[in-house]
Each structure stands twice: as structure tokens, then as C-alpha cells.
Design a protein around this motif. Structure first.
Motif, PDB file in Angstrom:
ATOM      1  N   VAL A  44      -0.502 -26.023  -0.488  1.00 32.50           N
ATOM      2  CA  VAL A  44       0.750 -25.844  -1.225  1.00 32.50           C
ATOM      3  C   VAL A  44       1.641 -24.840  -0.497  1.00 32.50           C
ATOM      4  O   VAL A  44       2.856 -25.037  -0.388  1.00 32.50           O
ATOM      5  N   VAL A  45       1.033 -23.770   0.044  1.00 30.60           N
ATOM      6  CA  VAL A  45       1.803 -22.801   0.828  1.00 30.60           C
ATOM      7  C   VAL A  45       2.531 -23.529   1.962  1.00 30.60           C
ATOM      8  O   VAL A  45       3.716 -23.323   2.208  1.00 30.60           O
ATOM      9  N   GLN A  46       1.811 -24.426   2.621  1.00 30.80           N
ATOM     10  CA  GLN A  46       2.416 -25.155   3.744  1.00 30.80           C
ATOM     11  C   GLN A  46       3.515 -26.098   3.263  1.00 30.80           C
ATOM     12  O   GLN A  46       4.551 -26.247   3.913  1.00 30.80           O
ATOM     13  N   GLU A  47       3.290 -26.702   2.119  1.00 26.15           N
ATOM     14  CA  GLU A  47       4.307 -27.613   1.584  1.00 26.15           C
ATOM     15  C   GLU A  47       5.595 -26.839   1.267  1.00 26.15           C
ATOM     16  O   GLU A  47       6.696 -27.295   1.563  1.00 26.15           O
ATOM     17  N   VAL A  48       5.430 -25.655   0.667  1.00 27.52           N
ATOM     18  CA  VAL A  48       6.602 -24.819   0.354  1.00 27.52           C
ATOM     19  C   VAL A  48       7.304 -24.401   1.646  1.00 27.52           C
ATOM     20  O   VAL A  48       8.536 -24.451   1.744  1.00 27.52           O
ATOM     21  N   MET A  49       6.505 -24.023   2.650  1.00 30.93           N
ATOM     22  CA  MET A  49       7.113 -23.589   3.912  1.00 30.93           C
ATOM     23  C   MET A  49       7.875 -24.720   4.589  1.00 30.93           C
ATOM     24  O   MET A  49       8.931 -24.503   5.181  1.00 30.93           O
ATOM     25  N   LEU A  50       7.319 -25.933   4.501  1.00 40.81           N
ATOM     26  CA  LEU A  50       8.017 -27.074   5.096  1.00 40.81           C
ATOM     27  C   LEU A  50       9.364 -27.299   4.403  1.00 40.81           C
ATOM     28  O   LEU A  50      10.382 -27.543   5.063  1.00 40.81           O
ATOM     29  N   SER A 159       8.892 -36.039  12.847  1.00 39.22           N
ATOM     30  CA  SER A 159       7.556 -35.958  12.252  1.00 39.22           C
ATOM     31  C   SER A 159       7.553 -35.041  11.035  1.00 39.22           C
ATOM     32  O   SER A 159       6.902 -35.321  10.031  1.00 39.22           O
ATOM     33  N   LEU A 160       8.280 -33.928  11.131  1.00 42.93           N
ATOM     34  CA  LEU A 160       8.337 -33.000  10.004  1.00 42.93           C
ATOM     35  C   LEU A 160       8.984 -33.659   8.793  1.00 42.93           C
ATOM     36  O   LEU A 160       8.556 -33.486   7.662  1.00 42.93           O
ATOM     37  N   LYS A 161      10.044 -34.423   9.057  1.00 45.78           N
ATOM     38  CA  LYS A 161      10.704 -35.117   7.946  1.00 45.78           C
ATOM     39  C   LYS A 161       9.781 -36.172   7.340  1.00 45.78           C
ATOM     40  O   LYS A 161       9.756 -36.356   6.124  1.00 45.78           O
ATOM     41  N   ALA A 162       9.030 -36.843   8.201  1.00 45.26           N
ATOM     42  CA  ALA A 162       8.078 -37.845   7.707  1.00 45.26           C
ATOM     43  C   ALA A 162       7.036 -37.179   6.817  1.00 45.26           C
ATOM     44  O   ALA A 162       6.646 -37.710   5.777  1.00 45.26           O
TER      45      ALA A 162
ATOM     46  N   GLU B   4      -1.563 -20.951  10.601  1.00 43.39           N
ATOM     47  CA  GLU B   4      -1.117 -20.433  11.905  1.00 43.39           C
ATOM     48  C   GLU B   4      -0.533 -21.560  12.770  1.00 43.39           C
ATOM     49  O   GLU B   4       0.574 -21.470  13.301  1.00 43.39           O
ATOM     50  N   ASN B   5      -1.299 -22.660  12.871  1.00 42.50           N
ATOM     51  CA  ASN B   5      -0.844 -23.810  13.660  1.00 42.50           C
ATOM     52  C   ASN B   5       0.373 -24.476  13.039  1.00 42.50           C
ATOM     53  O   ASN B   5       1.268 -24.957  13.733  1.00 42.50           O
ATOM     54  N   PHE B   6       0.351 -24.498  11.713  1.00 44.39           N
ATOM     55  CA  PHE B   6       1.473 -25.104  10.989  1.00 44.39           C
ATOM     56  C   PHE B   6       2.768 -24.355  11.311  1.00 44.39           C
ATOM     57  O   PHE B   6       3.818 -24.954  11.525  1.00 44.39           O
ATOM     58  N   ILE B   7       2.659 -23.017  11.369  1.00 48.49           N
ATOM     59  CA  ILE B   7       3.830 -22.190  11.684  1.00 48.49           C
ATOM     60  C   ILE B   7       4.343 -22.491  13.095  1.00 48.49           C
ATOM     61  O   ILE B   7       5.556 -22.591  13.318  1.00 48.49           O
ATOM     62  N   SER B   8       3.411 -22.701  14.036  1.00 48.41           N
ATOM     63  CA  SER B   8       3.831 -23.035  15.409  1.00 48.41           C
ATOM     64  C   SER B   8       4.723 -24.268  15.416  1.00 48.41           C
ATOM     65  O   SER B   8       5.734 -24.327  16.108  1.00 48.41           O
ATOM     66  N   MET B   9       4.298 -25.226  14.606  1.00 51.88           N
ATOM     67  CA  MET B   9       5.029 -26.487  14.543  1.00 51.88           C
ATOM     68  C   MET B   9       6.452 -26.273  14.019  1.00 51.88           C
ATOM     69  O   MET B   9       7.414 -26.807  14.562  1.00 51.88           O
ATOM     70  N   LEU B  10       6.575 -25.465  12.957  1.00 48.24           N
ATOM     71  CA  LEU B  10       7.907 -25.213  12.398  1.00 48.24           C
ATOM     72  C   LEU B  10       8.746 -24.374  13.360  1.00 48.24           C
ATOM     73  O   LEU B  10       9.944 -24.602  13.516  1.00 48.24           O
ATOM     74  N   ALA B  11       8.104 -23.398  14.021  1.00 48.31           N
ATOM     75  CA  ALA B  11       8.850 -22.493  14.895  1.00 48.31           C
ATOM     76  C   ALA B  11       9.462 -23.250  16.073  1.00 48.31           C
ATOM     77  O   ALA B  11      10.603 -22.986  16.465  1.00 48.31           O
ATOM     78  N   VAL B  12       8.702 -24.205  16.629  1.00 47.09           N
ATOM     79  CA  VAL B  12       9.233 -24.975  17.757  1.00 47.09           C
ATOM     80  C   VAL B  12      10.453 -25.783  17.318  1.00 47.09           C
ATOM     81  O   VAL B  12      11.352 -26.073  18.100  1.00 47.09           O
ATOM     82  N   ASP B  13      10.502 -26.099  16.025  1.00 43.28           N
ATOM     83  CA  ASP B  13      11.621 -26.885  15.478  1.00 43.28           C
ATOM     84  C   ASP B  13      12.803 -25.988  15.069  1.00 43.28           C
ATOM     85  O   ASP B  13      13.769 -26.458  14.500  1.00 43.28           O
ATOM     86  N   ALA B  14      12.729 -24.692  15.395  1.00 45.45           N
ATOM     87  CA  ALA B  14      13.739 -23.743  14.912  1.00 45.45           C
ATOM     88  C   ALA B  14      15.157 -24.100  15.342  1.00 45.45           C
ATOM     89  O   ALA B  14      16.122 -23.876  14.615  1.00 45.45           O
ATOM     90  N   ALA B  15      15.273 -24.665  16.549  1.00 43.15           N
ATOM     91  CA  ALA B  15      16.615 -24.908  17.080  1.00 43.15           C
ATOM     92  C   ALA B  15      17.306 -26.085  16.386  1.00 43.15           C
ATOM     93  O   ALA B  15      18.528 -26.191  16.423  1.00 43.15           O
ATOM     94  N   ASP B  16      16.497 -26.970  15.782  1.00 47.08           N
ATOM     95  CA  ASP B  16      17.090 -28.144  15.142  1.00 47.08           C
ATOM     96  C   ASP B  16      17.571 -27.780  13.751  1.00 47.08           C
ATOM     97  O   ASP B  16      16.802 -27.706  12.807  1.00 47.08           O
ATOM     98  N   ARG B  17      18.842 -27.497  13.632  1.00 50.31           N
ATOM     99  CA  ARG B  17      19.298 -27.066  12.314  1.00 50.31           C
ATOM    100  C   ARG B  17      20.576 -27.786  11.915  1.00 50.31           C
ATOM    101  O   ARG B  17      21.401 -28.142  12.750  1.00 50.31           O
ATOM    102  N   GLU B  18      20.702 -27.984  10.609  1.00 50.51           N
ATOM    103  CA  GLU B  18      21.871 -28.686  10.106  1.00 50.51           C
ATOM    104  C   GLU B  18      22.975 -27.692   9.800  1.00 50.51           C
ATOM    105  O   GLU B  18      22.728 -26.500   9.652  1.00 50.51           O
ATOM    106  N   ARG B  19      24.184 -28.203   9.661  1.00 50.53           N
ATOM    107  CA  ARG B  19      25.279 -27.288   9.321  1.00 50.53           C
ATOM    108  C   ARG B  19      25.082 -26.797   7.893  1.00 50.53           C
ATOM    109  O   ARG B  19      24.462 -27.484   7.077  1.00 50.53           O
TER     110      ARG B  19
END
Lengths: 172, 213
Positions: A44-50, A159-162, B4-19
Motif C-alpha cells: 500500500v505504501v508503494q501504491e500511495v507513492m506511485l 510501465s508506471l502508468k500501466a 528501495e528498488n521501487f523508489i529507484s524506479m520512480l526516481a529515474v522517472d523524475a524528469a518526465d513531468r506534466e505541466r
């Protein structure tokens, strides 16, 4: 968060780390009545973060970020509690042992990120794995797979959106 | 997957942002209004005597007071409804102002008239055209605003859809008001709200299904 929203990867990573630490007790408290397994809390933490990640452009930067984060966390937690309620998974005290064996394990796996991302198509999956398991940057993944860095970023974003779509569909 | 790994995935996506979402809203609003106004100018058109009437009759101008009196609060509502932490409730009183003015104007007008002509004014033959054209002119703004809402993260998807419907119908009513030659608040106060309510209801239903995130 301001520089993180601005696209600074290092600042964003720090922010996400702090965020996960702040969210964990909040989610745990939210699920106190339904005795969630630690791995479920983490899901759930990960879902919120996403959700925070994909919707970060909805934060009004003139306002404090706390209430905005809490609003998203509450929204996702309510969805999750509802999902469990509908499946009849809200455990009753005496039934805990009974439930432990079968049903709940399936539920955990059903929205575990690894499993969902495992369903991605070849290239997308490779990219996600290279980033999450090997800790590669977009540049490194691009070199390794012989793609452009932009293509790697686009694929990851898709992938994140999926992943968010899968979460949402499970709730309907 | 550990966090930890999940955060890596989001961090790499940091530049892709909407207005920022309020900019998306403004952009979609201008696209929707332009499309609807262009269609209006092409197929429907402002009534030929608009300027003369505007100088002679308060009733013609009052139509715009009412419709714009919905457009402005509906836009402010939309800005809030598309956010997870938006505050929709405190704007509701602002939304009540125009309907209250309209009801008062209806009462005032009815009192000036002979009782038997009141119903005839309300039931003027082109009422169905009024409702239908408001709905038709709302289509483009609604599509654009609904798209903007989808980019957002509405705290309540049903409310967000309804607000998108309300704002687009109020824009449509503003355009239509310059075409329609029925200016009596008795006519406006019955049929305009009906058209607007219909579009708002469609928005609420669509929102509850399509604006989850």
C-alpha cells in the motif's frame, strides 16, 4: 519536493525515501483494524507513492505539501480497505489462522509490484528490471540495451502508468 | 518488490513531468470555448438585433449576468475539484448567487404580468431548441474539460465530472443566450437550468466511472 518536482533526480530520490518512512506508520495505523501483514502494508505504501509520483503536478506549490500527501494516502487507503471488504478479507479474530494459509497469500501476490510488472512486454520488463534490480540509471540502461535514453524513459513512464491502471482495475 | 528498488524506479522517472494541473485546465478551457464558439458562429449565430436589444432591455443583458455568474464559480470549483486536497465546499455559496438572482427576477417579472400570460411566456414554442442547443454547444467544452480532469487527481470523481459538466453547460448557455430571442427571466429561469442540469448529470455519471485514478 520543489526541486524534486522540478526534475532533479537526486533530490527526488531523497524525497521519496523520506516519504516512504513517513507513509509507513500512517498506512500501518490506517490498517490497524484489519491486521495487515507487513508485506501488505508495504504494497500500500508503494501504491500511495506511485499515485503521488504520477499526480505530482496536482500539488499547488503555493500550499504546504503535507495535506496534499495525506489526501492522496487517505484516498488510496480507503480504496484498499474497500477492496478487502468486498473480497470478504477483513479478518474476524477466530478466523485468522484459517485465512492465513490460503486466501490472503493470493491477495498479497495479486497486487505485488514485481508480479504486475512481470506481465509487461519484453523490452519494458527488461528496462524495469535493470533499474530496480541492478540500480541502473536511464543512461546505463540505454547503453546496455542499445536504445536511446529518451526511449528508456518513455518506456519506464509507460510501465508506471500501466502499473497504476492495474491498481485501479482491481478496485472496480 | 522492496521499497528501495521501487523508489529507484520512480526516481529515474523524475524528469518526465506534466505541466501543472491548473495550466492544463486553462489550456483545455480555451480549446473547448474556442471550438464551441466557432461552431456557434458558423451554424447558429448571434441574433441580428443583439446590440439594439442590449441597449433597450435589461432582460437581455441579465441572461449574461446569470450564465457568467455560473461560469466563474464553476471554473473556480473545477480548479479545486481536480485536486486530491481541493476544497470544493467553501465555493458552493458563490455558486448559489446567480440562481438566487434568477429566481428573484422571475418573481419580479411574473408580478408585472397578467397571470394568464405567465404560463404562455414560460411555455414559448422554442423551449426544446433552447435545451437542445445548450447541450449541443456544451459538447466541445465538456470533452476538453473532462480530459483536463483526467490529468488531475480528483478527490471525488463524481463531483469532478459534475463540475466539468456544469462549467461546459454554463459556457454553452452564455453562447446560446446571444442567439435566443426569448429574454424573459420566466423563460430563461425554467429552460436554461434544465439544459445545464442535464449536462451536469451526464458529467457526474461519466465522472464516477472515468475519473478514478
Amino acid at each position: 519536493m520543489r526541486s524534486a518536482v522540478g526534475g532533479d533526480e537526486a533530490a527526488y530520490r531523497r524525497f521519496l525515501s523520506d516519504l516512504s518512512r513517513a507513509l509507513r506508520p500512517i498506512v500501518r495505523r490506517g490498517f490497524a483494524g484489519v491486521s495487515a501483514a507487513p508485506s501488505e502494508v508495504e504494497d500500500v505504501v508503494q501504491e500511495v507513492m506511485l499515485a503521488i509520483h504520477l499526480k505530482r503536478h496536482t500539488w499547488d506549490q503555493s500550499k504546504p505539501i503535507g495535506p496534499w500527501i495525506m489526501a492522496i494516502a487517505r484516498n488510496k487507503m480507503i480504496d484498499d480497505l474497500r477492496r478487502r471488504g468486498r473480497r470478504g478479507e477483513v479478518p474476524i479474530d477466530g478466523m485468522m489462522d484459517f485465512l492465513e494459509a490460503g486466501g490472503q497469500d493470493d491477495a498479497i501476490q495479486a497486487h505485488d509490484v514485481t508480479r504486475i510488472l512481470g506481465n509487461l512486454s519484453g523490452k519494458n520488463r527488461e528496462i524495469v528490471q535493470a533499474i530496480t534490480l541492478s540500480g541502473f540509471s536511464a543512461r546505463e540502461v540505454a547503453d546496455k540495451l542499445g536504445m536511446s535514453e529518451v526511449a528508456v524513459r518513455v518506456s519506464l513512464h509507460r510501465s508506471l502508468k500501466a502499473l497504476a491502471d492495474v491498481y485501479r482495475e482491481q478496485k472496480l | 518488490m522492496n521499497t528501495e528498488n521501487f523508489i529507484s524506479m520512480l526516481a529515474v522517472d523524475a524528469a518526465d513531468r506534466e505541466r501543472p494541473i491548473e495550466r492544463t485546465l486553462l489550456l483545455m478551457l480555451s480549446i473547448g470555448v474556442s471550438a464551441s464558439a466557432a461552431f456557434f458562429a458558423w451554424q447558429i449565430g448571434t441574433r441580428p438585433d443583439a446590440i439594439t436589444v442590449a441597449m433597450q432591455s435589461w432582460e437581455f443583458l441579465f441572461k449574461f449576468v446569470v450564465t457568467l455568474g455560473i461560469v466563474v464559480p464553476a471554473y473556480l470549483l473545477a480548479r479545486q475539484a481536480m485536486r486530491p486536497d481541493g476544497d470544493v465546499k467553501s465555493l458552493v455559496p458563490l455558486l448559489i448567487v446567480a440562481p438566487v438572482m434568477l429566481v428573484l427576477a422571475m418573481g419580479y417579472t411574473a408580478m408585472q404580468m397578467a397571470p394568464e400570460t405567465v404560463m404562455a411566456t414560460v411555455m414559448a414554442p422554442n423551449w426544446s431548441k433552447c435545451v437542445a442547443l445548450i447541450a449541443l454547444l456544451a459538447v466541445a467544452p465538456f470533452a476538453a474539460l473532462f480530459y483536463a480532469m483526467r490529468q488531475g487527481a480528483p478527490a471525488n470523481p463524481t463531483v469532478a465530472g459534475a463540475v466539468a459538466g456544469l462549467l461546459s453547460a454554463a459556457i454553452a448557455a452564455t453562447l446560446y443566450a446571444s442567439h435566443c430571442d426569448m429574454d424573459s427571466p420566466l423563460f430563461v429561469g425554467v429552460w436554461y437550468p434544465l439544459g445545464i442540469a442535464a449536462v451536469t448529470a451526464v458529467g457526474a455519471v461519466a465522472g464516477s466511472r472515468l475519473l478514478r485514478w
